[in-house]
Design an enzyme around this catalytic site. Sequence first.
Site, mmCIF file in Angstrom:
data_model
loop_
_atom_site.group_PDB
_atom_site.id
_atom_site.type_symbol
_atom_site.label_atom_id
_atom_site.label_comp_id
_atom_site.label_asym_id
_atom_site.label_seq_id
_atom_site.Cartn_x
_atom_site.Cartn_y
_atom_site.Cartn_z
ATOM 1 N N CYS A 1 0.779 -1.235 0.000
ATOM 2 C CA CYS A 1 0.000 0.000 0.000
ATOM 3 C C CYS A 1 0.816 1.294 0.000
ATOM 4 O O CYS A 1 0.485 2.206 -0.762
ATOM 5 C CB CYS A 1 -1.063 -0.011 1.093
ATOM 6 S SG CYS A 1 -0.598 -0.804 2.625
ATOM 7 N N ARG B 1 7.762 -10.779 4.961
ATOM 8 C CA ARG B 1 7.387 -10.546 6.356
ATOM 9 C C ARG B 1 8.147 -11.513 7.233
ATOM 10 O O ARG B 1 8.235 -12.700 6.919
ATOM 11 C CB ARG B 1 5.877 -10.789 6.553
ATOM 12 C CG ARG B 1 5.038 -9.843 5.739
ATOM 13 C CD ARG B 1 3.561 -10.079 5.987
ATOM 14 N NE ARG B 1 2.785 -9.170 5.145
ATOM 15 C CZ ARG B 1 1.450 -9.165 5.080
ATOM 16 N NH1 ARG B 1 0.764 -10.032 5.824
ATOM 17 N NH2 ARG B 1 0.821 -8.314 4.303
ATOM 18 N N GLN C 1 1.207 -11.044 -3.162
ATOM 19 C CA GLN C 1 -0.198 -10.711 -2.979
ATOM 20 C C GLN C 1 -0.781 -10.252 -4.306
ATOM 21 O O GLN C 1 -0.160 -9.479 -5.024
ATOM 22 C CB GLN C 1 -0.340 -9.575 -1.960
ATOM 23 C CG GLN C 1 0.052 -9.974 -0.565
ATOM 24 C CD GLN C 1 -0.225 -8.866 0.434
ATOM 25 O OE1 GLN C 1 0.222 -7.730 0.245
ATOM 26 N NE2 GLN C 1 -0.946 -9.169 1.488
ATOM 27 N N ASP D 1 -2.733 -7.998 -5.080
ATOM 28 C CA ASP D 1 -3.258 -6.825 -4.399
ATOM 29 C C ASP D 1 -3.990 -5.878 -5.348
ATOM 30 O O ASP D 1 -3.807 -5.943 -6.562
ATOM 31 C CB ASP D 1 -2.070 -6.067 -3.794
ATOM 32 C CG ASP D 1 -2.405 -5.456 -2.455
ATOM 33 O OD1 ASP D 1 -3.600 -5.319 -2.151
ATOM 34 O OD2 ASP D 1 -1.454 -5.124 -1.718
ATOM 35 N N HIS E 1 -5.574 -1.595 -4.960
ATOM 36 C CA HIS E 1 -6.028 -0.471 -4.152
ATOM 37 C C HIS E 1 -7.073 0.258 -4.971
ATOM 38 O O HIS E 1 -6.853 0.560 -6.145
ATOM 39 C CB HIS E 1 -4.847 0.417 -3.776
ATOM 40 C CG HIS E 1 -3.832 -0.318 -2.963
ATOM 41 N ND1 HIS E 1 -2.598 -0.674 -3.443
ATOM 42 C CD2 HIS E 1 -3.917 -0.842 -1.709
ATOM 43 C CE1 HIS E 1 -1.954 -1.368 -2.522
ATOM 44 N NE2 HIS E 1 -2.730 -1.490 -1.458
ATOM 45 N N LYS F 1 -11.625 -5.138 8.263
ATOM 46 C CA LYS F 1 -11.560 -5.937 7.042
ATOM 47 C C LYS F 1 -12.566 -7.078 7.025
ATOM 48 O O LYS F 1 -12.997 -7.555 8.078
ATOM 49 C CB LYS F 1 -10.144 -6.485 6.847
ATOM 50 C CG LYS F 1 -9.615 -7.275 8.032
ATOM 51 C CD LYS F 1 -8.175 -7.734 7.774
ATOM 52 C CE LYS F 1 -7.719 -8.660 8.895
ATOM 53 N NZ LYS F 1 -6.566 -9.480 8.569
ATOM 54 N N HIS G 1 -8.223 -1.720 0.251
ATOM 55 C CA HIS G 1 -7.155 -2.665 -0.082
ATOM 56 C C HIS G 1 -7.886 -3.991 -0.262
ATOM 57 O O HIS G 1 -8.744 -4.321 0.549
ATOM 58 C CB HIS G 1 -6.169 -2.883 1.063
ATOM 59 C CG HIS G 1 -5.640 -1.654 1.707
ATOM 60 N ND1 HIS G 1 -4.303 -1.373 1.760
ATOM 61 C CD2 HIS G 1 -6.249 -0.634 2.367
ATOM 62 C CE1 HIS G 1 -4.115 -0.247 2.424
ATOM 63 N NE2 HIS G 1 -5.276 0.229 2.802
#
Length: 570
Positions: A268, A297, A315, A317, A319, A399, A445
């Site tokens: 993000c 991570r 991911q 992902d 946005h 979320k 997200h």
Amino acid sequence: MMERIEALRHTAAHVMAQAVMRLWPDAKLAIGPAIKDGFYYDFDLEHRLTSEDLSAIEGEMRKIVKEELPLIREELSKAEAVKLFTRMNQPYKLELLAELPEQVSVYRQGEFVDLCQGPHVDSTAQVKHFKLQTVAGAYWRGDSSRPMLQRIYGTAFSSREDLEAHLRLLEEAAKRDHRKLGRELDLFSIQDEGPGFPFFHPKGMVIRNALEDFWRAEHIKRGYHEVKTPIMLHEDLWHRSGHWDNYRENMYFSEIDEQRFAIKPMNCPGGMLLYKRKLHSYRDLPLRVGELGLVHRHELSGALHGLMRVRCFTQDDAHIFMLPSQVQAEIEGVIEFIDAVYSDVFGFRYHVELSTKPANAIGDDAMWERATQALKDALAAKGLPYVINEGDGAFYGPKIDFHLEDSIGRTWQCGTIQLDFAMPERFDLVYIDEDGQRKRPAMLHRVIFGSIERFIGILTEHYAGAFPLWLAPVQVMVIPVSDGQNQYALEVEQSLRHQGLRVESDMRSESVGKKIRAAQLQKVPYMVIVGEREAETGMISVRHRQRGDLGGTTLEPFCQQLLQEIAERR
RNA sequence: GCUGGCGUGGCUCAGUGGUAGAGCAGUCGAUUCGUAAUCGACAGGUCGAGGGUUCAAAUCCCUCCGCCAGCUCCA
């Protein structure tokens, strides 16, 4: 009916605790509930329990069952209960008692008594079909700062048949473990040199690329753009985003030219910078920006698990930057998107959780309340049932999580939709509204697969390695009956490959049976057997991994049929 | 990270104080075979790493690394 089996399992837990107390009278009892398919009990015990001990405990349990002890409920005042458990020297029970109301209940069976609200079955005689499974560590009250206890897991059913069926199911499940299949099918590996950092082999890459191709096509249909942001960015960015304050423990850092950089644990902040590269009009919104982003991570070593839990993953992902008025429609759109992928394409069953404000959170309560309500409204509008996961939201917003089951019933979070008013604030995101004023966009997200790695793990178990044609690393194996047909096999192989199919030939001087077996074990969807007959007539003989021998045909219709099957993702 | 268990060829495993074994896979040779395993030979391991005990260590002890189960944490 369901309640009876739970009572039975709960009683089994008491029987096990009684057996442990008989064998190790100094054991301290913690808690012992019924769980899915069984029960457990936690003990604080000097002696380290081994698997041999489990058999001994099982033996003692069978004695207790034979004794046909009735379970007797007694209501006590808290003071009486404190006296009882003080006399029994059970400190954990006393700690539990401190939080209970004035009136409590205990259950007795023979010499054993336990603080418990029940219900139980009437007699230990009813606990007939059980098996102790494993012993493992578990923190008292789930708190890693409290003592670690020894937990014994067991399973119990009301009939022998049910118990045996369940044990068989566990054996079958172990066979579809993605770590085992990943090795056998040569999809991926994790080397000692990179714990939690998976290597994808050529065959694993085929699956991964097929998923990514599918992902891109679906996102284009839904009006997304695709970007790629860097793996490593300056530490200052992570201070601004709040990650340094709230996520530092999970991040890797490095230094370049005496400046501190962080390897991204999330995409993000990079996405924020991209949004800010230019001024946006309200006409641009909603702006849907996707990224297959590789994040790293630091996960606790003990948490790593095949592809399901790794230290670097991709991911899928996106946005979504929105006008406040677009929030609900966008959330609903993503819910529909996820359901279309999970249900229609892969046939997964899943459940949904709503995670609310965590202890470490940025943004004020009103913002959290507004965001949480928006997620609830969208779920309600889609008629999706969900459970609330209190305090489990991301630090920047609440979320919706989508959970998929693995082969032994553990669930893994895959898709997630996170509504974020905080990050746009921190990065001072704006758009120019129709009145010419700068205004703050809202942001979503979201991921569909979650992580490609985890999703491949789930898929491997879901299909037990027999991937549908569109994902199968090798779609067709050409098998010449004898060396005399190697040339013809090669021609067939080339011809199918030119049609875009993934084909290999097994030209070893081995028997047809052996080559078929090898292809079956590799779960190759189609085998094309070519012998003298086929070579002479220009035909092929087709075998399917599940349907067996499908008889003779020619290349053209076979090829069309496969391309059709791939297009329909059957 | 914590508790417990485990670590022997690519894979599955035997070997618990006396100089490392099997099956499968691989390679080579023979066989030329019709829908889930043809036969034979060969090759392949400093027994997770480091240190220690011992005349002698895969085997006993210590430290570290990794894996497995669970807890904690999470996509």
